[in-house]
Design a protein around this motif. Sequence first.
Motif, PDB file in Angstrom:
ATOM      1  N   ALA A 270      -2.309  -2.286   8.017  1.00 17.48           N
ATOM      2  CA  ALA A 270      -2.528  -1.051   7.260  1.00 17.48           C
ATOM      3  C   ALA A 270      -2.677  -1.372   5.771  1.00 17.48           C
ATOM      4  CB  ALA A 270      -1.365  -0.088   7.487  1.00 17.48           C
ATOM      5  N   HIS A 271      -1.816  -2.265   5.277  1.00 15.52           N
ATOM      6  CA  HIS A 271      -1.786  -2.552   3.830  1.00 15.52           C
ATOM      7  C   HIS A 271      -1.792  -4.056   3.583  1.00 15.52           C
ATOM      8  CE1 HIS A 271       0.854   1.020   4.773  1.00 15.52           C
ATOM      9  NE2 HIS A 271      -0.118   1.571   4.062  1.00 15.52           N
ATOM     10  N   PRO A 272      -2.405  -4.464   2.431  1.00 14.42           N
ATOM     11  CA  PRO A 272      -2.264  -5.872   2.043  1.00 14.42           C
ATOM     12  C   PRO A 272      -0.758  -6.144   1.896  1.00 14.42           C
ATOM     13  CG  PRO A 272      -3.771  -4.705   0.548  1.00 14.42           C
ATOM     14  CD  PRO A 272      -3.138  -3.663   1.421  1.00 14.42           C
ATOM     15  N   ASP A 273      -0.285  -7.189   2.387  1.00 11.19           N
ATOM     16  CA  ASP A 273       1.100  -7.725   2.454  1.00 11.19           C
ATOM     17  C   ASP A 273       1.774  -7.496   3.812  1.00 11.19           C
ATOM     18  OD1 ASP A 273       2.502  -5.220   2.407  1.00 11.19           O
ATOM     19  OD2 ASP A 273       3.168  -5.434   0.347  1.00 11.19           O
ATOM     20  N   ASP A 274       1.237  -6.595   4.645  1.00 10.65           N
ATOM     21  CA  ASP A 274       1.840  -6.362   5.977  1.00 10.65           C
ATOM     22  C   ASP A 274       1.759  -7.630   6.837  1.00 10.65           C
ATOM     23  OD1 ASP A 274       2.225  -3.729   5.273  1.00 10.65           O
ATOM     24  OD2 ASP A 274       0.672  -2.904   6.581  1.00 10.65           O
ATOM     25  N   VAL A 275       0.589  -8.268   6.788  1.00  9.83           N
ATOM     26  CA  VAL A 275       0.365  -9.456   7.610  1.00  9.83           C
ATOM     27  C   VAL A 275       1.307 -10.594   7.164  1.00  9.83           C
ATOM     28  CG1 VAL A 275      -1.335 -11.343   7.742  1.00  9.83           C
ATOM     29  CG2 VAL A 275      -1.971  -9.052   8.488  1.00  9.83           C
TER      30      VAL A 275
ATOM     31  N   ASP B 109       1.565   5.027   8.527  1.00  9.65           N
ATOM     32  CA  ASP B 109       0.310   4.267   8.441  1.00  9.65           C
ATOM     33  C   ASP B 109       0.284   3.106   9.442  1.00  9.65           C
ATOM     34  OD1 ASP B 109      -0.572   5.859   6.409  1.00  9.65           O
ATOM     35  OD2 ASP B 109      -0.418   4.342   4.821  1.00  9.65           O
ATOM     36  N   HIS B 110       1.447   2.481   9.647  1.00  3.14           N
ATOM     37  CA  HIS B 110       1.517   1.348  10.579  1.00  3.14           C
ATOM     38  C   HIS B 110       1.283   1.832  12.012  1.00  3.14           C
ATOM     39  CE1 HIS B 110       4.383  -0.687   7.434  1.00  3.14           C
ATOM     40  NE2 HIS B 110       3.130  -0.637   7.025  1.00  3.14           N
ATOM     41  N   VAL B 111       1.853   2.988  12.319  1.00  2.00           N
ATOM     42  CA  VAL B 111       1.687   3.581  13.656  1.00  2.00           C
ATOM     43  C   VAL B 111       0.210   3.933  13.881  1.00  2.00           C
ATOM     44  CG1 VAL B 111       2.334   5.538  15.128  1.00  2.00           C
ATOM     45  CG2 VAL B 111       4.039   4.497  13.588  1.00  2.00           C
TER      46      VAL B 111
ATOM     47  N   TYR C  34       5.652  -6.946  14.628  1.00  4.33           N
ATOM     48  CA  TYR C  34       6.613  -5.900  14.262  1.00  4.33           C
ATOM     49  C   TYR C  34       6.741  -5.793  12.751  1.00  4.33           C
ATOM     50  CZ  TYR C  34       8.106  -5.948  19.127  1.00  4.33           C
ATOM     51  OH  TYR C  34       8.149  -5.868  20.497  1.00  4.33           O
ATOM     52  N   GLN C  35       7.006  -4.566  12.293  1.00  2.00           N
ATOM     53  CA  GLN C  35       7.217  -4.369  10.861  1.00  2.00           C
ATOM     54  C   GLN C  35       8.667  -3.940  10.638  1.00  2.00           C
ATOM     55  OE1 GLN C  35       2.785  -2.788  10.404  1.00  2.00           O
ATOM     56  NE2 GLN C  35       3.620  -3.563   8.518  1.00  2.00           N
ATOM     57  N   HIS C  36       8.915  -2.677  10.330  1.00  2.00           N
ATOM     58  CA  HIS C  36      10.315  -2.291  10.106  1.00  2.00           C
ATOM     59  C   HIS C  36      11.109  -2.341  11.414  1.00  2.00           C
ATOM     60  CE1 HIS C  36      13.744  -0.341   8.329  1.00  2.00           C
ATOM     61  NE2 HIS C  36      13.727   0.549   9.296  1.00  2.00           N
TER      62      HIS C  36
END
Length: 234
Positions: free
Chosen positions: A10-15, A111-113, A147-149
Motif C-alpha cells: 500500500a505504501h513505500p516502506d511496507d515491503v 489501506d493494507h486490507v 504480515y504487517q501489524h
Amino acid sequence: MKLDILAFSAHPDDVELSCGGTIVKLVKAGYKVGAADLTEAELSTRGNVQLRRKETEAASKLLNLSMRDNLKIPDGQIENNQTNRLKVINCIRKYQPDIILAPYHEDRHPDHVHASHLVSESNFYSGLDKINGSYEPHRAKGIIYYYQHLVDKPNFVVDITAEFDKKMEAIKAFTSQFYDPKSNEPETYISNKRFLESLKIRAQYFGYQIGVQYGEPFFVKSAIKIDNIYQIFS
Ligand SMILES: [Zn+2]
C-alpha cells in the motif's frame, strides 16, 4: 523486464518492514525482485511525497531491487474498482512475475486490507485474455502474503538471520517515518522508539519458532506442493 518476484504494498516502506529480509535473501540467491507501491503515502503524518520518494530510492538500493514502481493510487482510497485493478493488472503484465508478495488481508490499517484484496483479484483478472490492457495477459503462479501489524497463524517463516541488519538499514532509510530524536514532527505509532525495537523482538520471536535468530512470517491461501515431508522440519 521480466521479474521472478514482484512485491506489492500500500505504501513505500511496507515491503521493507514486512518482508525486507526475505527480499534481500531472494536477491542474494539470484532472483530478480521488484516492488510496486500502490500509493505515495501522501496522507502520512510525517514527511512529504518528495522526501518519501528519495527515501524509497535509498531503501530500494539497499534491498538491491531490480525495479521500484509507484502506481499512484490516492492514499486512503485503495478501492477495489476497475480503474485501480487495471493499474495493478498492467503492472503484473509488464513485469510478468512468477510469484507475487502482497499484504495479508487483515490489519490495523484499512489501506493494507484493501491492497490485499485489490492485488489478489487483479492477479486473477490479469490472466484473462479478454481484459484489455497495455500488455499481454499474465497471471503469477502464486501469491504469498506478508504480515504487517497483525500476525495471524503464519504458514511458514523465512530465516532472515543473515539479512536482518540489511533489512533494518533499509527501514531506517525512511528517515522521516521512524524514530529520530532530532525530528520536530508529531510523534506517530511508527515513529516511537519502541516501534523499531518491536521489529527486532518480532523477528526474534518468529526466528525462535524455527530455531534461528531472526525470521519473517508468511501466509498462503493455496495448497503448497511438497515432495519430501522430511525436509519440512529438517
Ligand atoms: Zn502501510
